[in-house]
Design an enzyme around this catalytic site. Structure first.
Site, short mmCIF file in Angstrom:
data_model
loop_
_atom_site.label_atom_id
_atom_site.label_comp_id
_atom_site.label_asym_id
_atom_site.label_seq_id
_atom_site.Cartn_x
_atom_site.Cartn_y
_atom_site.Cartn_z
N GLY A 107 -5.54 -2.49 4.66
CA GLY A 107 -5.66 -3.41 3.56
C GLY A 107 -5.10 -4.90 3.89
N GLU A 132 0.72 -1.47 0.01
CA GLU A 132 0.06 -0.15 -0.25
C GLU A 132 1.18 1.30 -0.06
OE1 GLU A 132 -3.73 -1.55 2.87
OE2 GLU A 132 -2.76 -0.07 3.57
#
Lengths: 506, 506
Positions: free
Chosen positions: A389, A295
């Site tokens: 995430g 990410e």
């Protein structure tokens, strides 16, 4: 060429206005999608203008509250000021702001904690309701209208597609050399029209360098000049170093057994001091040509790119300390060849996570002896930040590693408990748990086998006996030997902490 | 052409032997991968032969226990007899056998409950240790060695690739017209060598009709003649019908709002009376050209294929009642054009689940007011069956629906509780909960908003007040308003049931 202005497109120059003027496009009750992911690329001016607007509305005895969607966490200039003005009704999909957190936990703000890969699908499909306005920071607008994205991509593509109106902030402090670093994928669609995402390696480019926004949607452009705000990392402490060492030893072991390639598999790493210590350890560990599909690009990854340990890093945002940001900007021609910024429905996509076989490394708040992980809730009720995430990567990647110091609050809290007070990652998803005490490899173990390994390898010595005692009494209770528990005691450690200030038995 | 024998390949004919002889290839401590998925395509003879062998070994005061891997659940002739002989040390990845269950819950058998899509990756990568022998039922072997798979595929491809030795059972009661129904995908690889799986629609064929097994690995072939054993479905009761009606109403609502196409999206459905009632409801609902991308083809799907409601069904196994099996075999030329059987790492693949946008419909044991779902554990400790593929589909699909009657044990147990005693599907993954009382659409709701909808729409009237009371007191406790809980009471409903036989307050 950009010189005094970053808005070169004549049609769009006409839309330049002040932030206060632009704030007029946002109304009470609106849902607003803003840019921003881990302190990068968030709008710098509109939030403060909305605070002014809210104050004026309040002076007229009117309310002004919005629903706020972003990529992930932002910064005090966005979440902080807006929460402080009690302007946020509902927040999604992730935050880490102290004022937001306080309002979520006192019931003043609704918060929806979503898997980051799913947000755009939710928004496209209308599951979350209508999106009224998008407020997006960009680095510049070319004469022909091409838009250079900023230091994060996040959900920006989705917000501009879904919103009725788009407000752009053009920030002259973002490096113009970000141009070309992005890869905005325009092959997305809702089912049944989705096609395979033809990305086979972290370095693959499958999209456009520019963010496409229909000009007629752009209602305002605000010129800003302010840096992304990120805190410096503290140097890793002994505990972080030991956690990192345990993970590195595990990688070596797995490589020797042929269960991981010599250059590992694409790394995903949470942000913080422990992940940074792991990255530093990898950097010193003689690895070459590692890759990252993650990410966020943090300090440790920049170092690894510089040293050649890492050959490419794909992410959706930067999260750099001021020093690292300086390093990036000074050597951006070197880094831009090795860094790719994608939208978060691609950086976190389950399809790609499974295909690439990501090694997911994320922090946790507490784990239980059977391998369930709580990443979000303090004592079962209070939101810390959000799942982010981690669920996208942990379930769909190749290997999920969850790491934490074995205690918190000066030893009063054990990170290993009989039963977690909230579950974000189930026993089915957690492969490895690591503390400074050691590493528990849970693959191929039944729950009772896991309990022994987690307690023996990961728990702090101060809590080991208490945990073993719980487990043994649960096994002896005759209540069921698959996942033995004493329900009346399972959450008692959390209660004891709240009552006595410590999880230890008196 | 097959006539008196289903083994036409001369090289392999030499390896035909009795099950007792074949059992000699399996030794104490071995790990054995057997075929079988939901009562279809499991070996019929070897398990009994292994029971004989275990008895003989025991007579010689030797132990005989194996680790048993399959696709999913099997039948009494496999799990039942082997568990009864105390022959299974470790079982994975799913089971539903009463004797297995008893041994798991009394601590005599270790059980690892895995996401079904992950099993082959685990096995390939060596995470689960070595696989010694594969025992696979097939429908026939051509003269040139091509092997026709049986009524389930499951993990068969992986087992034959990973095992040192392969034993085949050739079952003459499986229809030879299964030939051509299978699609065994040979593009799989471990990362970093994985490529996109180019399957865009449930009807797409991307593999081979035959199972490839190197001849030199085949150590024994046993000829059998026995049907798959599956129980008849009972007709849907009023509760199942009402749950189905609630789901159908929801689908209509979603179609009207443009959030689902008129022919929905590919359906995944658990097995049982409630899913079957949903399928029947869809069949009567005027739908056309639906598709299924699921684990198991059950009675309801056969009906839907026949009526044209369903145009294609992709799965990894059949799970048919005796009547439906008769229907299939009598009209197999019709059905074989519309049914595709794949290995379970494809039927359940996260890449494909996200791409196709699967509508996942699965049962649950209990859900809590905040939307967490327990699919596996009775009262937090005792294993029921396993998570199966529900996690693959719920996290990665488009819409996850979990369904249950609102009470169990004649109303003594509420399926909606303050806190689930085990979590298999987190609040992040559960989109819709349905009981006969109603449907809770949790999308776009914060935990406290969810609690109201779950209690009001799904709980049984007998438990509504008790649940509201818990929630209100949790909110008033001042302990944190994101997910309000009273930790000392959160699991008290389960304790009360164990102590008094009912979750109701006295």
């Amino acid at each position: 060429m950009f010189s005094h202005s970053r808005v070169l497109c004549p049609d769009l120059q006409q839309k330049i206005m002040t932030a206060d003027q632009a704030a007029d496009f946002i109304h009470d009750g609106d849902t607003v999608g803003m840019s921003g992911f881990t302190g990068a690329g968030y709008p710098k001016a509109l939030p403060a203008a909305l605070v002014n607007k809210a104050q004026m509305e309040r002076d007229l005895r009117k309310t002004f509250k919005i629903n706020l969607w972003t990529g992930a966490s932002t910064a005090p200039e966005l979440d902080g000021v807006m929460a402080d003005a009690h302007e946020i009704n509902l927040r999604l999909p992730y935050q880490s702001d102290p004022i937001c957190r306080e309002q979520i936990n006192s019931g003043q703000m609704h918060y929806i904690d979503l898997h980051l890969s799913e947000v755009s699908q939710y928004a496209w499909s209308g599951f979350l309701g209508e999106l009224n306005v998008a407020v997006i920071e960009v680095a510049g607008i070319h004469e022909d209208g091409r838009i250079i994205p900023s230091s994060s991509v996040g959900n920006n593509k989705t917000w501009v597609e879904q919103a009725d109106k788009v407000i752009l902030e053009v920030n002259s402090q973002q490096s113009l050399k970000l141009e070309g670093m992005h890869d905005i994928y325009y092959g997305t669609a809702l089912p049944p029209h989705r096609k395979p995402i033809l990305l086979n390696e972290p370095a693959d480019r499958i999209g456009s360098q520019y963010l496409e926004i229909p000009k007629e949607k752009i209602v305002a452009i605000v010129e800003t000049s302010a840096p992304d705000r990120n805190s410096p990392f503290s140097s890793p402490d002994a505990v972080s170093e030991q956690i990192a060492a345990n993970i590195l030893e595990f990688f070596e072991h797995e490589i020797k057994r042929g269960r991981l390639p010599a250059n590992l598999l694409p790394l995903q790493s949470g942000v913080g001091n422990i992940p940074n210590a792991v990255l530093s350890g990898l950097d010193r560990g003689g690895y070459k040509n590692l890759t990252a599909f993650t990410e966020v690009i943090q300090d440790g990854m920049l170092q690894m790119l510089k040293s050649g340990t890492l050959s490419v890093a794909s992410a959706t945002a930067f999260s750099l300390s001021p020093d690292a940001l300086k390093e990036l900007n000074e050597n951006i021609d070197f880094y831009r060849e090795k860094i790719i910024l994608r939208q978060q429905d691609i950086s976190n996509n389950p399809e790609i996570a499974r295909r690439l076989g990501i090694i997911a490394m994320n922090g946790l708040i507490e784990a239980d002896i059977y391998g369930n992980v709580n990443s979000t809730h303090i004592m079962g009720t209070r939101m810390m930040n959000g799942i982010g995430g981690s669920g996208d990567f942990a379930r769909n990647g190749y290997l999920s590693i969850f790491m934490t110091p074995s205690t918190a609050k000066n030893g009063a809290i054990s990170a290993i408990v009989p039963m977690v007070s909230h579950v974000d990652h189930t026993e089915h998803d957690v492969k490895v748990i690591v503390t400074e005490q050691g590493l528990a490899d849970l693959r191929g173990l039944s729950p009772r086998q896991r309990a022994k390994v987690v307690i023996n390898n990961c728990a702090h010595p101060d809590f080991k006996e208490q945990l073993l005692d719980y487990h043994e009494r649960a096994c002896a209770s005759g209540r069921g030997m698959h996942t033995p528990h004493l329900l009346s005691e399972a959450l008692s450690w959390h209660e004891r902490y709240e009552q006595t200030g410590s999880m230890r038995l008196a």
